[in-house]
Design a protein around this motif. Structure first.
Motif, PDB file in Angstrom:
ATOM      1  N   GLU A   1       0.835  -1.208   0.000  1.00 61.39           N
ATOM      2  CA  GLU A   1       0.000   0.000   0.000  1.00 61.39           C
ATOM      3  C   GLU A   1       0.866   1.253   0.000  1.00 61.39           C
ATOM      4  O   GLU A   1       0.572   2.225  -0.697  1.00 61.39           O
ATOM      5  CB  GLU A   1      -0.920   0.019   1.218  1.00 61.39           C
ATOM      6  CG  GLU A   1      -2.151  -0.854   1.085  1.00 61.39           C
ATOM      7  CD  GLU A   1      -3.141  -0.598   2.200  1.00 61.39           C
ATOM      8  OE1 GLU A   1      -2.999   0.417   2.919  1.00 61.39           O
ATOM      9  OE2 GLU A   1      -4.057  -1.413   2.368  1.00 61.39           O
ATOM     10  N   MET A   2       1.921   1.262   0.811  1.00 63.98           N
ATOM     11  CA  MET A   2       2.814   2.418   0.863  1.00 63.98           C
ATOM     12  C   MET A   2       3.430   2.680  -0.506  1.00 63.98           C
ATOM     13  O   MET A   2       3.466   3.832  -0.972  1.00 63.98           O
ATOM     14  CB  MET A   2       3.928   2.186   1.879  1.00 63.98           C
ATOM     15  CG  MET A   2       3.498   2.110   3.315  1.00 63.98           C
ATOM     16  SD  MET A   2       4.900   1.765   4.422  1.00 63.98           S
ATOM     17  CE  MET A   2       5.874   3.274   4.239  1.00 63.98           C
TER      18      MET A   2
ATOM     19  N   ASP B   1      -0.040  -8.588   1.517  1.00 66.09           N
ATOM     20  CA  ASP B   1       0.718  -8.044   2.647  1.00 66.09           C
ATOM     21  C   ASP B   1       2.037  -8.784   2.795  1.00 66.09           C
ATOM     22  O   ASP B   1       2.183  -9.920   2.329  1.00 66.09           O
ATOM     23  CB  ASP B   1      -0.072  -8.199   3.949  1.00 66.09           C
ATOM     24  CG  ASP B   1      -1.235  -7.234   4.058  1.00 66.09           C
ATOM     25  OD1 ASP B   1      -1.309  -6.302   3.228  1.00 66.09           O
ATOM     26  OD2 ASP B   1      -2.053  -7.411   4.968  1.00 66.09           O
ATOM     27  N   THR B   2       2.987  -8.150   3.477  1.00 62.68           N
ATOM     28  CA  THR B   2       4.198  -8.877   3.837  1.00 62.68           C
ATOM     29  C   THR B   2       3.855  -9.903   4.911  1.00 62.68           C
ATOM     30  O   THR B   2       2.890  -9.735   5.669  1.00 62.68           O
ATOM     31  CB  THR B   2       5.288  -7.926   4.361  1.00 62.68           C
ATOM     32  OG1 THR B   2       4.769  -7.162   5.458  1.00 62.68           O
ATOM     33  CG2 THR B   2       5.753  -6.979   3.268  1.00 62.68           C
ATOM     34  N   GLU B   3       4.637 -10.965   4.959  1.00 61.98           N
ATOM     35  CA  GLU B   3       4.339 -12.058   5.887  1.00 61.98           C
ATOM     36  C   GLU B   3       4.415 -11.596   7.339  1.00 61.98           C
ATOM     37  O   GLU B   3       3.658 -12.052   8.199  1.00 61.98           O
ATOM     38  CB  GLU B   3       5.312 -13.210   5.650  1.00 61.98           C
ATOM     39  CG  GLU B   3       4.985 -14.472   6.432  1.00 61.98           C
ATOM     40  CD  GLU B   3       5.917 -15.618   6.077  1.00 61.98           C
ATOM     41  OE1 GLU B   3       5.599 -16.763   6.475  1.00 61.98           O
ATOM     42  OE2 GLU B   3       6.955 -15.376   5.429  1.00 61.98           O
ATOM     43  N   PHE B   4       5.347 -10.683   7.635  1.00 60.16           N
ATOM     44  CA  PHE B   4       5.522 -10.182   8.991  1.00 60.16           C
ATOM     45  C   PHE B   4       5.519  -8.656   8.969  1.00 60.16           C
ATOM     46  O   PHE B   4       5.679  -8.031   7.918  1.00 60.16           O
ATOM     47  CB  PHE B   4       6.856 -10.672   9.578  1.00 60.16           C
ATOM     48  CG  PHE B   4       7.039 -12.161   9.528  1.00 60.16           C
ATOM     49  CD1 PHE B   4       6.326 -12.984  10.382  1.00 60.16           C
ATOM     50  CD2 PHE B   4       7.913 -12.738   8.621  1.00 60.16           C
ATOM     51  CE1 PHE B   4       6.483 -14.359  10.345  1.00 60.16           C
ATOM     52  CE2 PHE B   4       8.085 -14.110   8.569  1.00 60.16           C
ATOM     53  CZ  PHE B   4       7.361 -14.921   9.436  1.00 60.16           C
ATOM     54  N   LEU B   5       5.337  -8.068  10.145  1.00 62.67           N
ATOM     55  CA  LEU B   5       5.473  -6.622  10.258  1.00 62.67           C
ATOM     56  C   LEU B   5       6.891  -6.207   9.887  1.00 62.67           C
ATOM     57  O   LEU B   5       7.862  -6.831  10.313  1.00 62.67           O
ATOM     58  CB  LEU B   5       5.176  -6.169  11.690  1.00 62.67           C
ATOM     59  CG  LEU B   5       3.716  -6.223  12.150  1.00 62.67           C
ATOM     60  CD1 LEU B   5       3.637  -6.009  13.655  1.00 62.67           C
ATOM     61  CD2 LEU B   5       2.885  -5.179  11.427  1.00 62.67           C
ATOM     62  N   VAL B   6       6.999  -5.152   9.099  1.00 64.01           N
ATOM     63  CA  VAL B   6       8.301  -4.672   8.641  1.00 64.01           C
ATOM     64  C   VAL B   6       8.370  -3.161   8.886  1.00 64.01           C
ATOM     65  O   VAL B   6       7.424  -2.429   8.555  1.00 64.01           O
ATOM     66  CB  VAL B   6       8.516  -4.958   7.143  1.00 64.01           C
ATOM     67  CG1 VAL B   6       9.897  -4.493   6.703  1.00 64.01           C
ATOM     68  CG2 VAL B   6       8.343  -6.440   6.839  1.00 64.01           C
ATOM     69  N   LEU B   7       9.457  -2.706   9.460  1.00 62.29           N
ATOM     70  CA  LEU B   7       9.671  -1.267   9.638  1.00 62.29           C
ATOM     71  C   LEU B   7      10.351  -0.727   8.387  1.00 62.29           C
ATOM     72  O   LEU B   7      11.467  -1.119   8.053  1.00 62.29           O
ATOM     73  CB  LEU B   7      10.529  -1.005  10.874  1.00 62.29           C
ATOM     74  CG  LEU B   7      10.779   0.458  11.259  1.00 62.29           C
ATOM     75  CD1 LEU B   7       9.472   1.221  11.410  1.00 62.29           C
ATOM     76  CD2 LEU B   7      11.591   0.531  12.552  1.00 62.29           C
ATOM     77  N   VAL B   8       9.638   0.147   7.690  1.00 62.57           N
ATOM     78  CA  VAL B   8      10.111   0.696   6.418  1.00 62.57           C
ATOM     79  C   VAL B   8      10.091   2.216   6.512  1.00 62.57           C
ATOM     80  O   VAL B   8       9.117   2.811   6.991  1.00 62.57           O
ATOM     81  CB  VAL B   8       9.217   0.230   5.247  1.00 62.57           C
ATOM     82  CG1 VAL B   8       9.678   0.838   3.935  1.00 62.57           C
ATOM     83  CG2 VAL B   8       9.220  -1.291   5.152  1.00 62.57           C
TER      84      VAL B   8
END
Length: 391
Positions: free
Chosen positions: A72-73, A117-124
């Motif tokens: 989405e970002m 979605d990505t499989e895990f939370l990711v800080l981007v």
């Protein structure tokens, strides 16, 4: 010019009845230390509160987003471009999926949605998301259509470029707290900041608040003589809580932070933001119920060139008192800091102290006392000046 520069942050903070950090049963988190049960606030909870405070301290371009919705970002960035503005939403999403997948992040279908979605939370970081969007747009302009762009983004060279995007352009919070991607360690970012679990400096147990809630309409009808005859509460429940004077600790490897951000100027702004946010923030669990909006009684910031040193050992023997803990805690902290310096032959290059009343006076031997209003900027400037500009 030395390249070993650490900033240690020590905080004493009293928190009244509250439940700012709960476990899976709803109980306030705790831990045994020094043989007694202590109140505990996890490092994750305070890091989250610190990152939330960054929204008021740092511009969006210098902050990151921890999310599964990286696609989405990137889609938003593609849509904002002149080339992407003419695409249909589905085409934008296809491009975004292709470029995010090229980084090595594993994508999966979101629950109850067609969204990827990505499989895990990711800080981007915002910069990284924008760069991925630019990479997708460049592929589209070169290929002439979405299908060709997707094929280009699937090549080995494009994958290398996409991966490099996530290996640079770190935001302040990403550089401080790091990023772990389990299925692709090339995308990991080492944290330059460590945050300890906050612990009470004394034994602390859990108490229970038994509460009832009244049904306003039922109460009114009984006042008007309806004859219902039901005097029971509309709701009955309990909330667990605790109260404690906490020792909180964090440390920043300043040299590593400058390297991770690629800029002394941005590192200085990051340290100012971190010190301000970490000291003044509060995890929000049950805050509306308990209004536990306190500020620390004492803050000690130490600049070191040997190693990071926590003073939690000052409270391994729990303080016992019926007249409060903050003042006794400050005296313990000051004494322990001196003993550690004597025992190991190490001492901070410089220390700053912020304290309320007698608590601050008890820490006079630890460092120079002043106001927190000016401390973050002064500390950050001195710390970053000791580190060479990154190559």
């Amino acid at each position: 010019m030395t390249t070993r520069t650490y900033l240690d942050v020590h905080v004493l903070q009293s928190v009244p009845p509250s439940c700012i950090n709960r476990d899976d049963t709803g109980s306030p988190k705790s831990a045994v230390y020094g043989g007694v049960r202590r109140a505990r606030v996890s490092s994750q909870a305070w890091k989250r509160a610190t990152r939330e405070a960054f929204k008021d301290l740092l511009p969006e371009k210098d902050r990151g987003v921890r999310t599964k919705r990286v696609v989405e970002m990137v889609s938003s960035g593609i849509s904002r471009s002149q080339t992407g503005a003419g695409l249909q939403r589905e085409q934008v999403e296809e491009l975004a999926v292709a470029v995010v997948a090229a980084t090595g992040l594993k994508l999966t279908k979101a629950r109850n949605s067609e969204r990827q979605d990505t499989e895990f939370l990711v800080l981007v970081s915002a910069q990284q998301a924008s760069a991925l969007a630019e990479l997708a747009v460049a592929a589209l302009e070169a290929a002439g259509d979405v299908a060709g762009a997707k094929a280009t983004l699937g090549t080995a060279e494009s994958k290398k470029q996409a991966k490099r995007v996530l290996q640079q352009g770190n935001s302040v919070d990403l550089a401080l707290f790091g990023r772990m991607v389990a299925n692709d360690t090339d995308l990991n970012v080492d944290a330059t900041c460590q945050v300890a679990h906050a612990l009470s400096i004394h034994a602390a147990g859990t108490e229970f608040d038994y509460f009832t809630a009244v049904d306003d309409l039922k109460e009114r009808s009984e006042d008007e003589g309806s004859g219902d005859g039901d005097a029971g509460a509309g709701m009955i429940g309990t909330i667990e809580f605790t109260s404690a004077t906490l020792y909180r600790y964090a440390t920043i490897n300043v040299e590593a932070l400058v390297a991770a951000l690629g800029s002394r100027e941005l590192a200085e702004e990051g340290i100012v933001a971190f010190l301000t946010a970490f000291v003044r923030s509060m995890p929000t669990g049950k805050q509306n119920t308990f209004a536990n909006n306190t500020l620390p009684e004492a803050v000690v910031v130490s600049l070191r060139e040997d190693q990071a040193v926590s003073y939690v050992g000052a409270f391994e023997e729990p303080i016992s008192s019926s007249k409060g803990y903050a003042l006794l805690g400050a005296a313990r902290l000051a004494e322990f800091a001196g003993e550690v310096a004597d025992a190991y032959g190490v001492e901070p290059v410089r220390s700053w102290v912020v304290g309320v009343g007698a608590v601050g006076e008890a820490l006079a031997s630890v460092g120079t006392r002043g106001s927190f209003a000016t401390l973050p900027r002064e500390v950050a400037g001195i710390a970053v000046a000791r580190v060479a500009e990154p190559a």
